[in-house]
Design a protein around this motif. Structure first.
Motif: not given
Length: 136
Positions: A26-31, A92-108
């Motif tokens: 959301v802060m548009k930070k790169k990984p 290496r864009t901020y969109w990768s953080n969205y992909v990584m965020s999906a990992v945590g909830i999917t593992v739960v």
């Protein structure tokens, strides 16, 4: 579904990882180191859970469901953070953080299914004290 300490700890780690990665996106930070470490924490938990599961099975505990299904979920849960990390390194864009965020909830969600396979499906109930169930 029985809520044991494995699920509770995994849910905390997975949700924390998701929150960290969503905030960065959301802060548009790169990984960065923080988001990648959040993903690594999920991977380390899944590895610890796999080791703990082997110890529990060696100690005589039984799966209520099919072993192939449980270990299939375990393998997939272990590969998701690796795939998310690879994605973040390649894009290496901020969109990768969205992909990584999906990992945590999917593992739960996968941990919840693994708990159902371990204890059997049914109503949610807390196990007596929240123990790791290693049987030491």
């Amino acid at each position: 579904m029985t809520l044991d300490a494995w699920f509770v700890i995994g849910a905390v780690v997975g949700l924390a990882s998701t929150i960290v990665c969503v905030v960065a996106a959301v802060m548009k930070k790169k990984p960065n180191d923080i988001t990648l470490l959040a993903l690594i924490a999920v991977e380390l938990f899944v590895v610890a859970y796999a080791i703990g599961s082997v110890v529990r099975l060696a100690g005589g505990q039984q799966l209520a469901g099919e072993a192939w299904e449980f270990w299939g979920y375990m393998f997939t849960a272990a590969m998701l953070p690796v795939a998310g990390f690879y994605w973040a390194m390649m894009e290496r864009t901020y969109w990768s953080n969205y992909v990584m965020s999906a990992v945590g909830i999917t593992v739960v969600v996968m941990l919840a299914r693994m708990a159902q396979i371990w204890y059997g499906t049914g109503a949610i109930q807390a196990s007596a004290p929240l123990q790791l169930g290693i049987g030491l």
